[in-house]
Design a protein around this motif. Structure first.
Motif, PDB file in Angstrom:
ATOM      1  N   THR A 197       0.738  -1.243  -0.066  1.00 19.60           N
ATOM      2  CA  THR A 197       0.101   0.057  -0.117  1.00 19.60           C
ATOM      3  C   THR A 197       0.751   1.299   0.018  1.00 19.60           C
ATOM      4  O   THR A 197       0.738   2.333  -0.798  1.00 19.60           O
ATOM      5  CB  THR A 197      -0.816   0.046   1.391  1.00 19.60           C
ATOM      6  OG1 THR A 197      -1.844  -1.200   1.157  1.00 19.60           O
ATOM      7  CG2 THR A 197      -1.832   1.229   1.102  1.00 19.60           C
ATOM      8  N   ALA A 198       1.912   1.465   0.736  1.00 22.02           N
ATOM      9  CA  ALA A 198       2.810   2.185   0.687  1.00 22.02           C
ATOM     10  C   ALA A 198       3.434   2.861  -0.366  1.00 22.02           C
ATOM     11  O   ALA A 198       3.360   3.724  -1.050  1.00 22.02           O
ATOM     12  CB  ALA A 198       3.852   1.912   1.861  1.00 22.02           C
ATOM     13  N   ALA A 199       3.667   1.473  -1.316  1.00 21.08           N
ATOM     14  CA  ALA A 199       4.255   1.585  -2.507  1.00 21.08           C
ATOM     15  C   ALA A 199       3.071   2.413  -3.506  1.00 21.08           C
ATOM     16  O   ALA A 199       3.490   3.375  -4.239  1.00 21.08           O
ATOM     17  CB  ALA A 199       4.596   0.417  -3.086  1.00 21.08           C
ATOM     18  N   MET A 200       1.737   2.125  -3.237  1.00 21.78           N
ATOM     19  CA  MET A 200       0.595   2.686  -4.474  1.00 21.78           C
ATOM     20  C   MET A 200       0.608   4.226  -4.063  1.00 21.78           C
ATOM     21  O   MET A 200       0.018   4.842  -5.010  1.00 21.78           O
ATOM     22  CB  MET A 200      -0.471   1.738  -4.167  1.00 21.78           C
ATOM     23  CG  MET A 200      -0.423   0.444  -4.802  1.00 21.78           C
ATOM     24  SD  MET A 200      -2.272  -0.425  -4.678  1.00 21.78           S
ATOM     25  CE  MET A 200      -2.868   0.323  -5.973  1.00 21.78           C
ATOM     26  N   VAL A 201       0.875   4.395  -2.939  1.00 25.53           N
ATOM     27  CA  VAL A 201       0.588   5.839  -2.346  1.00 25.53           C
ATOM     28  C   VAL A 201       2.209   6.698  -2.643  1.00 25.53           C
ATOM     29  O   VAL A 201       2.236   8.007  -2.342  1.00 25.53           O
ATOM     30  CB  VAL A 201       0.266   6.402  -1.247  1.00 25.53           C
ATOM     31  CG1 VAL A 201      -1.409   5.707  -0.968  1.00 25.53           C
ATOM     32  CG2 VAL A 201       1.092   5.610  -0.031  1.00 25.53           C
ATOM     33  N   GLY A 202       2.912   6.041  -3.512  1.00 25.19           N
ATOM     34  CA  GLY A 202       4.162   6.513  -3.762  1.00 25.19           C
ATOM     35  C   GLY A 202       5.074   6.704  -2.648  1.00 25.19           C
ATOM     36  O   GLY A 202       5.875   8.013  -2.778  1.00 25.19           O
ATOM     37  N   MET A 203       4.980   5.961  -1.833  1.00 26.67           N
ATOM     38  CA  MET A 203       5.984   5.995  -0.514  1.00 26.67           C
ATOM     39  C   MET A 203       6.897   5.112  -0.275  1.00 26.67           C
ATOM     40  O   MET A 203       6.366   4.088  -0.179  1.00 26.67           O
ATOM     41  CB  MET A 203       5.216   6.531   0.758  1.00 26.67           C
ATOM     42  CG  MET A 203       4.313   7.894   0.536  1.00 26.67           C
ATOM     43  SD  MET A 203       3.513   8.029   2.364  1.00 26.67           S
ATOM     44  CE  MET A 203       2.881   9.587   2.066  1.00 26.67           C
ATOM     45  N   PRO A 204       8.082   5.374  -0.275  1.00 25.95           N
ATOM     46  CA  PRO A 204       9.288   4.212   0.163  1.00 25.95           C
ATOM     47  C   PRO A 204       9.208   3.715   1.597  1.00 25.95           C
ATOM     48  O   PRO A 204       8.699   4.574   2.549  1.00 25.95           O
ATOM     49  CB  PRO A 204      10.426   5.012  -0.055  1.00 25.95           C
ATOM     50  CG  PRO A 204      10.369   6.476  -0.136  1.00 25.95           C
ATOM     51  CD  PRO A 204       8.950   6.733  -0.542  1.00 25.95           C
ATOM     52  N   VAL A 205       9.413   2.486   1.635  1.00 27.58           N
ATOM     53  CA  VAL A 205       9.243   1.847   3.137  1.00 27.58           C
ATOM     54  C   VAL A 205      10.507   1.937   3.827  1.00 27.58           C
ATOM     55  O   VAL A 205      11.400   1.581   3.227  1.00 27.58           O
ATOM     56  CB  VAL A 205       8.534   0.583   3.081  1.00 27.58           C
ATOM     57  CG1 VAL A 205       8.535  -0.392   4.084  1.00 27.58           C
ATOM     58  CG2 VAL A 205       7.085   0.500   2.219  1.00 27.58           C
ATOM     59  N   ARG A 206      10.493   2.073   4.964  1.00 26.50           N
ATOM     60  CA  ARG A 206      11.632   2.011   5.881  1.00 26.50           C
ATOM     61  C   ARG A 206      11.153   0.821   7.103  1.00 26.50           C
ATOM     62  O   ARG A 206      10.182   1.283   7.577  1.00 26.50           O
ATOM     63  CB  ARG A 206      12.238   3.158   6.583  1.00 26.50           C
ATOM     64  CG  ARG A 206      13.679   2.863   7.006  1.00 26.50           C
ATOM     65  CD  ARG A 206      14.183   4.205   7.496  1.00 26.50           C
ATOM     66  NE  ARG A 206      14.451   5.295   6.207  1.00 26.50           N
ATOM     67  CZ  ARG A 206      14.583   6.416   6.179  1.00 26.50           C
ATOM     68  NH1 ARG A 206      14.422   7.023   7.402  1.00 26.50           N
ATOM     69  NH2 ARG A 206      14.497   7.394   5.076  1.00 26.50           N
ATOM     70  N   ALA A 207      11.922  -0.266   7.218  1.00 21.67           N
ATOM     71  CA  ALA A 207      11.419  -1.301   7.914  1.00 21.67           C
ATOM     72  C   ALA A 207      11.752  -0.788   9.513  1.00 21.67           C
ATOM     73  O   ALA A 207      12.970  -0.216  10.054  1.00 21.67           O
ATOM     74  CB  ALA A 207      12.439  -2.695   7.900  1.00 21.67           C
TER      75      ALA A 207
END
Ligand SMILES: Cc1ncc(COP(=O)(O)O)c(C=O)c1O
Lengths: 446, 523
Positions: free
Chosen positions: B201-211
């Motif tokens: 989902t984060a990817a779909m709103v154009g946001m990179p993910v940090r674990a």
């Protein structure tokens, strides 16, 4: 409480076994300051009879499509669904099973998915189809994202004949992803110049046929130009029944075909749940979103089915997945598949012809009403009518006479200067009497 | 006398394994051919008369050539789909203890209510004046969900849980943009234990993910969050109760840290079934959370949907809910379908056509009215009690990665206890099938090795839980005793043995195609 099997005695014994004195203690991990103390503002539990009474009262305030002449479409259609369909989808083992992640005990689901995927391929004229997405509009949004992945471009061109809700979904998803969308002006008579909008920066052209105004569109020239520029053609439909009579998008060069499957097997349901159909060419399968079922064999060599190519999906690929979709529209896809199996080739073609005949009759009758103009040269079971008055007022006046006469274009495209345009659909459920009633009532209210 | 013909009345002897049948059927468990092998081009299960001759208005776009669809008469169709249905395990068949999925009983009253013509036979675009009951139902559902969660706003649009995540994250993204921080606040923090839909989902709103690493006790450490927040962080996506079956007890502190850093908290609400009446997300600092009606509120899973994922929103993000909006006006409930009519609200757009999964709304509200506030709270209590009961029943044989401590509505085991047994989590799951159970969720969450996540829900009786525990104990003892054959070949008794997933992926066959003509095949 009839749904809760544990008795107070059971609870006592179980709490003791767990080693706590009370239910409260089970929630020790929730800090005291954050604890809630029940749901005292909500009413107490109720018996079945009482609940049924309450909900029936709400239901009775709505006017069902079946209560009188009904001509409303614009993306959802009333068709006759055989009784068998609803019976079969309510089989416990279909209704209450989970997603078939354990294929040995889910072959029923998986086999129908394989059959469904094949049916969708045949209808659309494409190579592969997934096992459904949420609905037609989200299928459309996902198709654009997929085209961006395939072409590594980020600009979509939307035809002015695309259902405005679908266009909005595409624009919403694109805005979130930082992609560009060019939406052509509302195109009532299918005269827009889509070819001029295609160049080397475009990832995909999205065209609906029959379009939201009812016009049938020949997609071949658009496909040819798109392909010449390295872009994809996404073909959209909102009336799946049309595929029984109208040239398949796959035979006109489409690269991705998406649409709403509601009208086969599914009720109107005030907008959902519906079933999104999603098909593409074999070479793009690894960029496709959604679940896919594939054929294989088991340890004894017997044919069986599994979910496959899941390296596209969120549970494996996480942020690199082709979509975030997980739960989709399983049971609605099953209803679609059963209804289509019951129709078969002859049944689908015949019902589609009946739909077209119904709409032609209605168009001819409405066209004869003074000051009413039918704007379509071609259509399937829905067309656009130009009225001498705002269509919303006319629809309200017709509703007061017990007739649901269609969808005012202003409801979908407010401020577009199309306030006197009305979308009218006629399907196999309409009788000659229904049509006569609409014509007569329209003459009175105009 | 019933038996004058010498008909034997004592059972015969012989092993079933040695007797293959001619048909491949095993008594009432029937093999079933594909629709395309059964159907015929000229068969149909519907009767309609041809329309009278008319002049078509299809231009040049009439479909020519065969579509290739098979048809079935009604008796054939009924048999085909009944046989298929009998090859599925469902919650009506037996326990489906899939952790994270909340496979609870699906009341049939829900189905009856959803089929009332006033709900099922209503078009989303018929005049609003003809559907006051539908809007009232949506408003009522919204009110219940806001009360249960203690949140001030809601959007009913999303069509499943992941769609709800998208909705909530889009609202958060819009709130960030409204503060002029769109260009800088881009990163989403996601714990390692999160469901795959969260990072997707984060990817779909154009946001990179940090674990965000999960600490040794299976929860998120506020100190870790404090280290990671900053002006580039848009949101933390956290699941509470989390996917390890634990309540994030530091959630308030985490929320404070995130908010102070100018970011937002998205909560994955898939596990709401644990906390109704015990904790309200609105009291925990949550900004947006989806509610999977197909989990907590009993709408059927249907083999993969349809679902419904309403999203509750905090005051910080509520202005950004998508269209359509429901609003209470002078004439009752109003439906706002276009942005221009949204007044002070600033919808971020539209997530799908029409107004949401009405059919699921009816079922969920039916379920809520049936339970009442008291019944919903009891359901959560019973679900948590059942999970803990299973935990204590198995704790001496199977390994609990975060210790033998209280859990919420699901209990997580890992595969440490299977070390050197030759049995994997997958084998263990498949052996459960032979015992008549649907396996638990396996290999999720990813933070423990060989995860087995068990969620019994409140729908199992004590007798059912006792038999489940006894069965898993028997299996566990067998695995420890080295009886690996019971596992590695399992399932032995299902309609199919283990399927070749590698072959399915390497040589994808994704649709039926007609068999090659005999002459060609002979070459
Ligand atoms: C923890 C968690 N989050 C999100 C989801 C996604 O929900 P849905 O399948 O309804 O899209 C699920 C469901 O599988 C889940 O278990």
């Amino acid at each position: 409480m009839r749904y809760l099997p544990l008795s107070e005695t059971d609870r006592g014994e179980m709490l003791a076994r767990v080693g706590v004195r009370s239910m409260d203690e089970l929630f020790a991990d929730i800090p005291q300051a954050m604890r809630a103390h029940g749901l005292p503002k909500l009413p107490r539990h109720k018996g079945e009879m009482e609940v049924e009474r309450l909900l029936s009262r709400l239901a009775a305030q709505n006017r069902p499509a079946g209560a009188g002449p009904f001509f409303v479409g614009a993306g959802a259609y009333k068709h006759y669904v055989p009784a068998t369909v609803d019976h079969l989808i309510q089989r416990s083992e279909f209704l209450t099973g989970y997603t078939p992640y354990q294929p040995e005990i889910a072959q029923g689901f998986l086999q129908y998915m394989f059959e469904f995927q094949t049916q969708v391929c045949l209808l659309t004229g494409m190579d592969v189809a997934n096992a459904s997405v949420y609905d037609g509009s989200t299928a459309c949004g996902e198709a654009v994202l997929m085209a961006h992945r395939v072409t590594r471009r980020r600009k979509a061109v939307l035809s002015g004949g695309l259902h405005p809700h679908y266009a909005e979904v595409v624009r919403t998803l694109s805005a979130l992803g930082g992609d560009t969308v060019e939406t052509l002006a509302p195109d009532v008579r299918a005269t827009e110049d889509l070819l001029a909008a295609i160049d080397d920066t475009v990832s995909c052209v999205v065209v609906q046929t029959p379009d939201v105004f009812g016009n049938l569109r020949d997609l071949q020239a658009i496909a040819d130009k798109a392909h010449a520029h390295g872009a994809l053609l996404i073909a959209v439909f909102t009336e799946a029944m049309s595929l029984g009579l109208v040239t398949a998008p796959g035979d006109m060069g489409a690269d991705i075909v998406v649409g709403e499957g509601q009208s086969i097997g599914n009720a109107l349901n005030f907008g959902g749940p519906y079933v999104g159909l999603f098909a593409t060419r074999a070479k793009f399968v690894r960029q496709m979103p959604g679940r896919l079922c594939g054929e294989t064999v088991d340890a004894e060599g017997k044919r069986g089915f599994v979910l496959t190519l899941s390296t596209r999906e969120q549970h494996i690929r996480r942020e690199k997945a082709t979509s975030n979709m997980c739960t989709s529209s399983g049971l609605c896809a099953l209803a679609f598949s059963i209804h289509l199996a019951l129709l078969g080739e002859v049944g689908l073609r015949r019902v589609a012809r009946i739909n077209h005949a119904a709409a032609v009759k209605l168009a001819d009758a409405l066209g004869a009403v003074p000051d009413v103009e039918i704007l379509n040269d071609t259509f399937f079971n829905e067309f656009t009518v130009k009225l001498p008055k705002p269509a919303a007022d006319v629809v309200a006046a017709l509703a007061a006479k017990g007739i649901l006469g269609g969808v005012p274009v202003s409801r979908l495209l407010p401020g577009a200067g199309l306030d006197d345009h009305l979308l009218v659909a006629s399907t196999e459920v309409n009788t000659d009497d229904d049509r006569a009633a609409l014509v007569a009532a329209l003459q009175e209210v105009l | 006398m019933l038996n004058r013909q010498g008909r034997p009345t004592t059972p015969g002897v012989g092993s079933a394994e040695t007797h293959a049948t001619f048909t491949g059927n095993r008594a009432i468990l029937q093999e079933e051919a594909l629709l395309f092998e059964l159907g015929r081009a000229d068969a149909t299960g519907v009767d309609f008369d041809e329309p009278e001759p008319f002049i078509a208005r299809l231009g040049t776009l009439e479909r020519t050539g065969d579509i290739g669809l098979p048809g079935l008469s009604e008796p054939e169709a009924v048999r085909h789909y009944v046989r298929l249905s009998q090859r599925n395990f469902s919650i009506d068949t037996g326990p489906v203890p899939l952790g994270s999925c909340t496979m609870k009983h699906n009341p049939r009253l829900n189905e009856r209510m959803a089929r009332l013509p006033g709900f099922a036979d209503v078009h989303p675009l018929q005049p609003v004046s003809t559907v006051p009951g539908a809007l009232a139902l949506m408003q009522e559902l919204a009110a219940w969900l806001m009360e249960i969660t203690g949140m001030p706003a809601i959007s009913l649009s999303p069509r499943a849980g992941a769609h709800g995540e998208l909705c909530g994250m889009a609202a958060i993204k819009s709130a960030i943009a409204a503060k002029g921080e769109a260009a800088t606040r881009k990163v989403v923090l996601v714990p390692d234990s999160a469901h795959g839909t969260n990072p997707a989902t984060a990817a779909m709103v154009g946001m990179p993910v940090r674990a965000v690493p999960v600490r040794a006790d299976g929860t998120v450490d506020p100190a870790e969050v404090a280290k990671l927040v900053g002006p580039d962080i848009a949101a933390l996506m956290i699941t509470n109760p989390n996917t390890c079956g634990l309540f994030e007890r530091d959630i308030a502190e985490i929320a404070r840290i995130v908010h102070e850093a100018g970011a937002y908290i998205y909560c994955d609400g898939a596990n709401l079934n644990a906390i109704m009446g015990r904790a309200r997300p609105g009291d925990l600092g949550i900004d947006a959370m989806q509610i999977n009606l197909h989990k907590t509120f009993s709408t059927p899973h249907g083999g993969g949907g349809p679902g419904s994922g309403p999203v509750v929103l905090s005051a910080r993000v509520s202005a950004f809910a998508p269209l359509p909006l429901l609003r209470t006006g002078a004439d009752g409930v109003e439906l706002v379908e276009v942005g221009a009519d949204a007044d002070e609200a600033r919808p971020f757009g539209r997530l799908s056509a029409f107004h949401g999964q009405m059919g699921m709304f009816v079922r969920a509200l039916t379920y809520m009215l049936s339970h009442g506030g008291d019944g919903l709270a009891q359901a959560s209590d019973d679900a948590v009690l059942a999970a803990n009961y299973i935990r204590v029943g198995l704790a001496d044989l199977m390994s609990l990665p975060f210790g033998n401590r209280l859990c919420m509505q699901e209990v997580l085991f890992d595969d440490a206890w299977l070390k050197d047994s030759g049995v994997t989590t997958l084998d263990f799951a498949k052996a459960m099938i032979d015992e008549g159970y649907h396996p638990m969720t396996m290999y999720f969450p990813l933070v423990v090795h060989g995860a087995m996540l068990i969620e019994p829900t409140e729908s199992e009786s004590k007798a059912s839980l006792d038999l489940f525990v006894a069965t898993l104990r028997d299996l566990a003892l067998a695995a420890r005793a080295g009886d690996s054959e019971r596992f590695t070949g399992a399932p032995y008794y299902a309609p199919r043995r283990r399927l070749d997933e590698t072959r399915a992926a390497r040589q994808p066959v994704l649709r039926w195609t007609p068999p090659a003509p005999i002459a060609e095949a002979a070459e």
